[in-house]
Design a protein around this motif. Structure first.
Motif, PDB file in Angstrom:
ATOM      1  N   ALA A 119       1.086  -1.954  -0.118  1.00  0.00           N
ATOM      2  CA  ALA A 119       0.392   0.022   0.035  1.00  0.00           C
ATOM      3  C   ALA A 119       0.736   1.076   0.174  1.00  0.00           C
ATOM      4  O   ALA A 119       1.272   2.255   1.019  1.00  0.00           O
ATOM      5  CB  ALA A 119      -0.743  -0.211   1.340  1.00  0.00           C
TER       6      ALA A 119
ATOM      7  N   TYR B  35       0.636   4.289  -0.908  1.00  0.00           N
ATOM      8  CA  TYR B  35       0.161   4.694  -0.547  1.00  0.00           C
ATOM      9  C   TYR B  35      -0.429   5.858   1.111  1.00  0.00           C
ATOM     10  O   TYR B  35      -0.132   6.598   1.159  1.00  0.00           O
ATOM     11  CB  TYR B  35      -1.761   5.761  -0.984  1.00  0.00           C
TER      12      TYR B  35
ATOM     13  N   SER C 154       2.966   7.027   1.901  1.00  0.00           N
ATOM     14  CA  SER C 154       2.404   8.644   1.718  1.00  0.00           C
ATOM     15  C   SER C 154       1.946   9.135   3.118  1.00  0.00           C
ATOM     16  O   SER C 154       2.439  10.536   2.877  1.00  0.00           O
ATOM     17  CB  SER C 154       1.856   8.803   0.741  1.00  0.00           C
TER      18      SER C 154
ATOM     19  N   GLY D   1      -0.735  10.087   3.613  1.00  0.00           N
ATOM     20  CA  GLY D   1      -2.122  10.884   2.897  1.00  0.00           C
ATOM     21  C   GLY D   1      -3.282  10.478   3.847  1.00  0.00           C
ATOM     22  O   GLY D   1      -3.052   9.098   4.367  1.00  0.00           O
TER      23      GLY D   1
ATOM     24  N   LEU E   9      -7.396   8.929   4.323  1.00  0.00           N
ATOM     25  CA  LEU E   9      -8.230   8.065   4.146  1.00  0.00           C
ATOM     26  C   LEU E   9      -9.757   8.285   4.030  1.00  0.00           C
ATOM     27  O   LEU E   9      -9.863   8.602   4.863  1.00  0.00           O
ATOM     28  CB  LEU E   9      -7.739   6.523   3.711  1.00  0.00           C
TER      29      LEU E   9
ATOM     30  N   PRO F  79      -2.952  16.265   1.309  1.00  0.00           N
ATOM     31  CA  PRO F  79      -3.096  14.449   0.642  1.00  0.00           C
ATOM     32  C   PRO F  79      -4.187  14.064   1.143  1.00  0.00           C
ATOM     33  O   PRO F  79      -3.851  14.025   2.262  1.00  0.00           O
ATOM     34  CB  PRO F  79      -1.711  14.625   0.134  1.00  0.00           C
TER      35      PRO F  79
ATOM     36  N   ARG G  99      -7.108  10.758  -0.283  1.00  0.00           N
ATOM     37  CA  ARG G  99      -8.288   9.944  -0.871  1.00  0.00           C
ATOM     38  C   ARG G  99      -9.211   9.909   0.154  1.00  0.00           C
ATOM     39  O   ARG G  99     -10.010   9.671   0.465  1.00  0.00           O
ATOM     40  CB  ARG G  99      -7.456   9.017  -1.497  1.00  0.00           C
TER      41      ARG G  99
ATOM     42  N   ASP H 279      -8.676  11.819  -5.709  1.00  0.00           N
ATOM     43  CA  ASP H 279      -7.484  12.058  -4.827  1.00  0.00           C
ATOM     44  C   ASP H 279      -7.308  13.976  -5.405  1.00  0.00           C
ATOM     45  O   ASP H 279      -7.434  14.259  -6.362  1.00  0.00           O
ATOM     46  CB  ASP H 279      -5.973  10.747  -5.504  1.00  0.00           C
TER      47      ASP H 279
ATOM     48  N   GLN I  87      -5.042  15.040  -5.077  1.00  0.00           N
ATOM     49  CA  GLN I  87      -3.346  15.720  -5.960  1.00  0.00           C
ATOM     50  C   GLN I  87      -3.624  14.826  -7.520  1.00  0.00           C
ATOM     51  O   GLN I  87      -2.112  14.349  -7.773  1.00  0.00           O
ATOM     52  CB  GLN I  87      -2.048  15.083  -4.922  1.00  0.00           C
ATOM     53  N   ALA I  88      -3.909  13.828  -7.404  1.00  0.00           N
ATOM     54  CA  ALA I  88      -4.015  12.929  -8.813  1.00  0.00           C
ATOM     55  C   ALA I  88      -3.652  14.240  -9.671  1.00  0.00           C
ATOM     56  O   ALA I  88      -4.383  15.010 -10.067  1.00  0.00           O
ATOM     57  CB  ALA I  88      -5.361  12.766  -8.772  1.00  0.00           C
TER      58      ALA I  88
ATOM     59  N   VAL J 103      -5.479   2.223  -2.281  1.00  0.00           N
ATOM     60  CA  VAL J 103      -4.561   2.719  -1.707  1.00  0.00           C
ATOM     61  C   VAL J 103      -3.146   2.031  -2.145  1.00  0.00           C
ATOM     62  O   VAL J 103      -1.712   2.178  -2.117  1.00  0.00           O
ATOM     63  CB  VAL J 103      -4.312   2.041  -0.234  1.00  0.00           C
ATOM     64  N   SER J 104      -3.350   1.671  -3.147  1.00  0.00           N
ATOM     65  CA  SER J 104      -2.051   1.366  -4.692  1.00  0.00           C
ATOM     66  C   SER J 104      -1.457   2.484  -4.575  1.00  0.00           C
ATOM     67  O   SER J 104      -1.746   3.768  -5.116  1.00  0.00           O
ATOM     68  CB  SER J 104      -2.368   0.317  -5.561  1.00  0.00           C
TER      69      SER J 104
END
Length: 489
Positions: A204, A206, A209, A211, A213, A433, A435, A466, A468-469, A488-489
């Motif tokens: 995972a 993400y 990082s 960020g 969820l 950040p 998601r 996201d 920041q996607a 979370v990938s």
């Protein structure tokens, strides 16, 4: 002799009552012989025990047949609403119906429920008054002897019929092969096997990082617009807009129809398909506390996240108060935190739930994973009323008569759409950040509407957005058990 004759008569009547099941079962002589043995064994054992305890042959017969009739009626109501027959794991819903009657009894029908109560009460009073108590019912020379013989015969038939049976756990197929009683027995025995998995959660990146969820499991959320062209497109305008910006979005295959929310919850959190669960697919939380399942919440907590579930309903429902700590949640915020929150219909409004969630993120001092289970759009929809203003706001033109449940549903769906927009705007404005995943747990129960407009395939919808996607959004059909790994990938 009389007790034996009554028992034989009751056995025949029990087969006759099962002809009322919908969809119809094959004739008993088409069942596997083990199914016949299990049916006869369960009947003889139950009748023998009742006779021994009550000492009244006809009264015992009436009680046993009344219970069979109750199971038939409940199974038919479940099949009508959920396209699935009654299984052993559903016995828990009898106690749930006492604690939460509004969630269950309306699907059986208040009139039918009242009739069952009246008939059972009358049968109890009549049986106790009209049939005298057998003398020496516990003595071998009295009524106890035939009762003991019947119970032993029933136990012997169960032993012979039990065998090493491996049900398919497709209720329709298993009912057709084994019959109703045998399926209840086999599914009950199968539940003794632990709910285990050797599946390791995927990496995972993400979570590494840090960020935030946010995951929202939106009650009965799906796109109903294909059912009827007259539904205004803007009912899901915000959801459509977020989906166009999202990393991933599209139709979602879910393991539940109309209800059984925990099947969808478990699929998302565990990453396991129903095919991997055996009998536990019907209610994974019954065996969850003895499981070694790895969940997204455990994975997030191990990565340094605070994990919170928010569900505006009693935490004890479906044992969530015990299951969710086991799954890795640090905190469960239930209905007690929403005592003064506005309602929309009988349940906490989605917009009130959004405010609570925003407060959690505003106060967070570490990476946060929030799993939200909404309630506003929970049925029974037919207990709510729709107005002419609702019809004007939701359709162009109005639907045919008999679609009142759809109108109520759309009224709540519009609020869910508003909730999604509020949460997305909040996360975007924070500048951190994050998601945001949104999905529906199952389609709603609207049997009358589906008869009018056609039945949906059963898919819901999802997005993963996201803050920041970068890159082009991907529209991808997924199964719900795959969604957390994609998140979370």
């Amino acid at each position: 002799m009389m007790a034996s004759a009554v028992a034989a008569c009751g056995l025949l009547l029990s087969f006759l009552l099962l002809t009322l099941l919908r969809p119809r079962l094959p004739a008993p002589w088409r069942w596997h012989w083990r199914g016949l043995a299990m049916h006869a064994g369960l009947w003889c054992l139950a009748y023998g025990v009742l006779l021994l305890l009550l000492g009244r042959p006809w009264f015992s017969l009436g009680l046993a047949l009344a219970f069979v009739m109750l199971l038939v009626q409940v199974s038919n109501a479940k099949h009508l609403a959920l396209r699935e027959a009654f299984v052993f794991q559903d016995f828990e819903y009898f106690t749930d119906a006492i604690r939460h009657p509004r969630l269950y009894i309306p699907f059986l029908g208040w009139g039918k429920f009242a009739a069952i109560v009246v008939v059972v009460s009358a049968a109890l009073l009549a049986g106790l008054w009209l049939e005298p108590l057998a003398a020496e019912r516990f003595a071998a020379a009295g009524a106890g002897w035939p009762a003991i013989i019947l119970a032993l015969l029933g136990a012997s038939l169960l032993f012979v019929g039990h065998g090493k049976v491996e049900p398919s756990f497709d209720p329709a197929a298993d009912l057709a092969r084994w019959g109703f009683f045998a399926c209840l027995w086999f599914y009950g025995v199968a539940e003794r096997r632990p709910l285990v998995s050797s599946k390791e959660r995927a990496a995972a990146p993400y979570l590494a990082s840090g960020g935030d969820l946010l995951v929202v499991q939106s009650e009965s959320f799906f796109d109903p617009r294909p059912l009827y062209d007259g539904i205004r497109r803007d009912v899901l305008a915000t959801f459509d807009g977020i989906s166009q910006q999202a990393m991933h979005s599209g139709p979602l295959s879910v393991p539940a129809w109309g209800a059984n929310t925990v099947r969808s919850e478990f699929a998302f959190l565990s990453g396991l398909p129903a095919s991997a669960l055996g009998v536990h697919r019907f209610n994974p939380y019954r065996g969850a506390l003895a499981s070694d399942i790895q969940t997204l919440a455990q994975q997030a907590r191990a990565a340094g996240y605070r994990t919170v579930c928010v569900h505006p309903y009693p935490a004890s429902f479906y044992r969530r108060d015990r299951v969710f700590p086991h799954f890795g949640f640090d905190q469960f915020i239930d209905i007690a935190a929403f005592a003064d929150a506005p309602r929309c219909g009988p349940f906490v409004a989605d917009t009130a739930l959004a405010e609570r969630v925003k407060g959690l993120f505003a106060q967070a001092g570490q990476p946060l994973f929030v799993f939200v289970i909404t309630m506003e759009n929970h049925g029974p929809l037919h207990l709510e009323k729709c107005t002419a203003a609702d019809v004007a706001a939701l359709y162009e033109p109005a639907p045919p008569s008999g679609c009142e449940d759809l109108t109520v549903y759309l009224r709540h769906l519009r609020n869910a759409d508003r909730m999604a927009g509020e949460l997305q705007a909040f996360l975007a404005a924070r500048g951190k950040p994050a998601r945001f995943c949104w999905y529906g747990d199952h389609v709603p129960i609207m049997a009358g509407v589906y008869r009018q407009l056609g039945e949906p395939a059963g898919d819901t919808a999802y997005f993963i957005w996201d803050t920041q996607a970068e890159g082009a959004p991907q529209r991808t059909r997924r199964a719900l058990h795959e969604l957390a790994d994609a998140l979370v990938s």
